[in-house]
Design an enzyme around this catalytic site. Structure first.
Site, PDB file in Angstrom:
ATOM      1  N   TYR A   1      -8.128  13.392  -7.289  1.00  0.00           N
ATOM      2  CA  TYR A   1      -9.351  12.578  -7.317  1.00  0.00           C
ATOM      3  C   TYR A   1     -10.174  12.854  -6.059  1.00  0.00           C
ATOM      4  O   TYR A   1     -11.373  13.145  -6.125  1.00  0.00           O
ATOM      5  CB  TYR A   1      -8.988  11.094  -7.398  1.00  0.00           C
ATOM      6  CG  TYR A   1     -10.161  10.176  -7.169  1.00  0.00           C
ATOM      7  CD1 TYR A   1     -11.138  10.025  -8.146  1.00  0.00           C
ATOM      8  CD2 TYR A   1     -10.301   9.469  -5.974  1.00  0.00           C
ATOM      9  CE1 TYR A   1     -12.229   9.191  -7.935  1.00  0.00           C
ATOM     10  CE2 TYR A   1     -11.388   8.632  -5.754  1.00  0.00           C
ATOM     11  CZ  TYR A   1     -12.344   8.497  -6.732  1.00  0.00           C
ATOM     12  OH  TYR A   1     -13.426   7.681  -6.519  1.00  0.00           O
TER      13      TYR A   1
HETATM   14  O1  LIG Z   1     -11.999   3.926  -1.894  1.00  0.00           O
HETATM   15  C1  LIG Z   1     -11.951   4.722  -2.795  1.00  0.00           C
HETATM   16  O2  LIG Z   1     -12.640   5.711  -2.821  1.00  0.00           O
HETATM   17  C2  LIG Z   1     -10.996   4.508  -3.923  1.00  0.00           C
HETATM   18  O3  LIG Z   1     -10.735   3.104  -3.999  1.00  0.00           O
HETATM   19  C3  LIG Z   1      -9.814   2.746  -4.971  1.00  0.00           C
HETATM   20  O4  LIG Z   1      -8.560   3.356  -4.709  1.00  0.00           O
HETATM   21  P1  LIG Z   1      -7.486   2.547  -3.863  1.00  0.00           P
HETATM   22  O5  LIG Z   1      -7.985   2.233  -2.510  1.00  0.00           O
HETATM   23  O6  LIG Z   1      -6.226   3.305  -3.963  1.00  0.00           O
HETATM   24  O7  LIG Z   1      -7.445   1.154  -4.649  1.00  0.00           O
HETATM   25  P2  LIG Z   1      -6.276   0.481  -5.517  1.00  0.00           P
HETATM   26  O8  LIG Z   1      -5.844   1.387  -6.579  1.00  0.00           O
HETATM   27  O9  LIG Z   1      -6.773  -0.848  -5.895  1.00  0.00           O
HETATM   28  O10 LIG Z   1      -5.110   0.329  -4.450  1.00  0.00           O
HETATM   29  C4  LIG Z   1      -5.283  -0.483  -3.294  1.00  0.00           C
HETATM   30  C5  LIG Z   1      -4.016  -0.540  -2.505  1.00  0.00           C
HETATM   31  O11 LIG Z   1      -3.008  -1.181  -3.277  1.00  0.00           O
HETATM   32  C6  LIG Z   1      -1.850  -0.387  -3.328  1.00  0.00           C
HETATM   33  N1  LIG Z   1      -1.182  -0.590  -4.608  1.00  0.00           N
HETATM   34  C7  LIG Z   1      -1.769  -0.221  -5.752  1.00  0.00           C
HETATM   35  C8  LIG Z   1      -1.165  -0.434  -6.960  1.00  0.00           C
HETATM   36  C9  LIG Z   1       0.087  -1.041  -7.004  1.00  0.00           C
HETATM   37  O12 LIG Z   1       0.699  -1.278  -8.058  1.00  0.00           O
HETATM   38  N2  LIG Z   1       0.655  -1.400  -5.822  1.00  0.00           N
HETATM   39  C10 LIG Z   1       0.054  -1.209  -4.624  1.00  0.00           C
HETATM   40  O13 LIG Z   1       0.606  -1.559  -3.579  1.00  0.00           O
HETATM   41  C11 LIG Z   1      -2.308   1.022  -3.125  1.00  0.00           C
HETATM   42  O14 LIG Z   1      -1.264   1.816  -2.618  1.00  0.00           O
HETATM   43  C12 LIG Z   1      -3.454   0.824  -2.152  1.00  0.00           C
HETATM   44  O15 LIG Z   1      -2.960   0.803  -0.868  1.00  0.00           O
HETATM   45  C13 LIG Z   1     -10.297   3.180  -6.331  1.00  0.00           C
HETATM   46  O16 LIG Z   1      -9.311   2.886  -7.316  1.00  0.00           O
HETATM   47  C14 LIG Z   1     -10.606   4.643  -6.366  1.00  0.00           C
HETATM   48  O17 LIG Z   1     -11.174   4.945  -7.614  1.00  0.00           O
HETATM   49  C15 LIG Z   1     -11.522   5.029  -5.239  1.00  0.00           C
HETATM   50  O18 LIG Z   1     -12.802   4.572  -5.497  1.00  0.00           O
END
Ligand SMILES: O=C(O)[C@H]1O[C@H](OP(=O)(O)OP(=O)(O)OC[C@H]2O[C@@H](n3ccc(=O)[nH]c3=O)[C@H](O)[C@@H]2O)[C@H](O)[C@@H](O)[C@H]1O
Length: 455
Positions: free
Chosen positions: A240
């Site tokens: 991504y």
């Molecule tokens: O800023 C971005 O550019 C991206 O932001 C977002 O990604 P992320 O920051 O990864 O958000 P998100 O999935 O909510 O996980 C948040 C936290 O929860 C943790 N996480 C997640 C799932 C889970 O089951 N457990 C967990 O601990 C996980 O490890 C993480 O630390 C958008 O989805 C992406 O499309 C893109 O726009």
């Protein structure tokens, strides 16, 4: 004589016979050649008919598979693009049925800009939520064209109907971890789709200015915080992130060669009402209410993961300010006429919060304890933390986020309960009395959750 015999038939009959048989052979031969010729002609005609039918089916498949085209459709596009303020914009918003796209579309329409949406309504997450956003936009006279950014004919048609001043490009394959499941969808939307859109924009006469969504994930495994736009972005942790980084390079090329005005926005974990069900804050809310466990990832050495969670209204302000400050593209009809603006901004909140703290806030607003499973972060594309330096956006766009995670999640929970009710999907874990308390504490003025009697 012997010589004569060589050239003359030994008997007229024989000669006659021979000439007759030659004639017959010639005739047969001619007949078979002409038959063959006719057959060949027939086959050629058949092949041509087949090929033209195939190409008709191919080109027509877009008509069969999508809902665009026709006088009524064109009228809807024109009407949606109408500008209702002085010096207003006509904006093509891609991904308009998406989370950020729907919010930005509404904000632009509200102030009098013309907005035409474009969305393929894919089923990466529950399309009924996208349909709900669409209904919301329709109620504000925003028309969303159902189609894909990869459909060059559709884009050409849209630009033929409307002289878009701006394109807000938010259509993308989102999600960091899903890239391991379906890598090609990222290439399809974030690379091929982007190029198709840029081709349409570059050819337009005159060219629109483009504002598009990059991502905080381009900072990848960087350890220097906060993340600044000038920091390295060459160590992405997920496909991504890699496709978003590629998007930044691709847009630069179109800026350089064709004079397209480009603004790339690096969004930091955007959340809020009508958000994306695949994101952690959203799926955690659902699971907590259903009494299901949630998995909280933890980094190396038991360090909590952290995100610079950014509330949707702040992101919308950043998007609108980017459109307002974007300079015009300099090219037209595929030719550059001078250097054009190229910008990249972080749009974050500048105050990272750990994932366990985010869960704590949700528990407080939901008044339900989460069943937590803590797991070592799998190597699936996640980064340990994000933190935006927003001084550039503050200076150039007047961007100033005002919603902290407490306030933003309170608004999200209020929306979630009014949209889904407290027993979304499975059996309820909140008692009605608890909900009454919640309504008193959190949801003042909120609609009563669906399917729930007055507490
Ligand atoms: O800023 C971005 O550019 C991206 O932001 C977002 O990604 P992320 O920051 O990864 O958000 P998100 O999935 O909510 O996980 C948040 C936290 O929860 C943790 N996480 C997640 C799932 C889970 O089951 N457990 C967990 O601990 C996980 O490890 C993480 O630390 C958008 O989805 C992406 O499309 C893109 O726009």
């Amino acid at each position: 004589m012997a010589e004569q015999e060589l050239f003359l038939p030994s008997t007229p009959g024989k000669f006659k016979d021979k000439s007759h048989s030659l004639h017959r052979q010639f005739h047969r031969c001619f007949a078979s050649t002409s038959t063959m010729f006719l057959w060949a002609l027939f086959l050629v005609a058949l092949t041509a008919a087949y090929l033209s039918f195939q190409s008709f089916v191919d080109s027509g498949s877009k008509y069969f598979s999508s809902a665009w085209g026709g006088i009524h459709w064109e009228r809807q596009v024109r009407s949606s693009a109408q500008i209702h303020r002085q010096n207003g914009f006509s904006v093509l918003v891609t991904g308009a049925a998406g989370f950020v796209g729907s919010h930005v579309s509404l904000a632009l329409k509200k102030r009098g800009d013309g907005v035409v949406g474009l969305d393929n309504f894919n089923d990466y997450y529950d399309p009924s939520l996208k349909k709900a956003r669409k209904s919301l936009l329709n109620s504000q006279n925003i028309f969303i064209v159902e189609g894909d950014v990869n459909d060059a004919r559709l884009l050409a048609k849209l630009f033929e109907i409307v002289p878009f001043t701006h394109v807000m490009h938010l259509a993308a394959q989102a999600g960091v971890r899903y890239a391991m499941e379906n890598p090609h969808s990222y290439v399809h939307s974030n690379i091929a789709g982007l190029v198709t859109l840029l081709e349409a924009c570059k050819t337009a006469d005159s060219q629109p200015a483009i504002v598009w969504a990059s991502s905080s994930s381009v900072y990848g495994l960087n350890e220097k915080v906060p993340f600044s736009e000038s920091d390295r972005t060459d160590q992405p942790a997920s496909l991504y992130a890699a496709t978003k980084k590629a998007g930044e390079e691709i847009t630069h090329t179109y800026n350089h060669i064709y004079g397209l005005s480009i603004t790339g926005l690096r969004f930091f974990t955007v959340y809020g009402p009508y958000g994306r069900p695949d994101m952690a804050y959203f799926s955690f809310t659902r699971n907590i209410l259903q009494g299901k466990p949630i998995t909280i990832y933890r980094g190396k050495n038991r360090v909590d993961l952290a995100r610079d969670f950014t509330y949707i209204d702040d992101i919308v302000k950043g998007c609108v300010a980017s459109l307002d400050t974007a300079k015009k593209s300099t090219g037209s009809g595929g030719k550059k006429r001078g250097p054009a603006q190229y910008r990249i901004f972080n749009l974050g909140n500048t105050s990272p919060v750990t994932v366990p703290m985010m869960v704590g806030i949700l528990e407080k607003h939901l008044k339900v304890k989460a069943k937590k499973h803590v797991l070592e972060m799998p190597g699936n594309g996640d980064v340990p933390f994000t933190h935006a330096n927003i001084s550039s956006a503050r200076r150039e766009l007047g961007y100033k986020p005002t919603t902290d995670l407490q306030t933003g999640l309170k608004k999200f929970v209020k929306w979630y309960l009014s949209y889904y009710g407290y027993n979304h999907g499975k059996s309820a874990v909140l008692k009605k009395s608890q909900l009454g308390q919640w309504l008193a504490d959190v949801g003042k003025g909120a609609r009563r959750p669906r399917g729930l009697a007055e507490p």
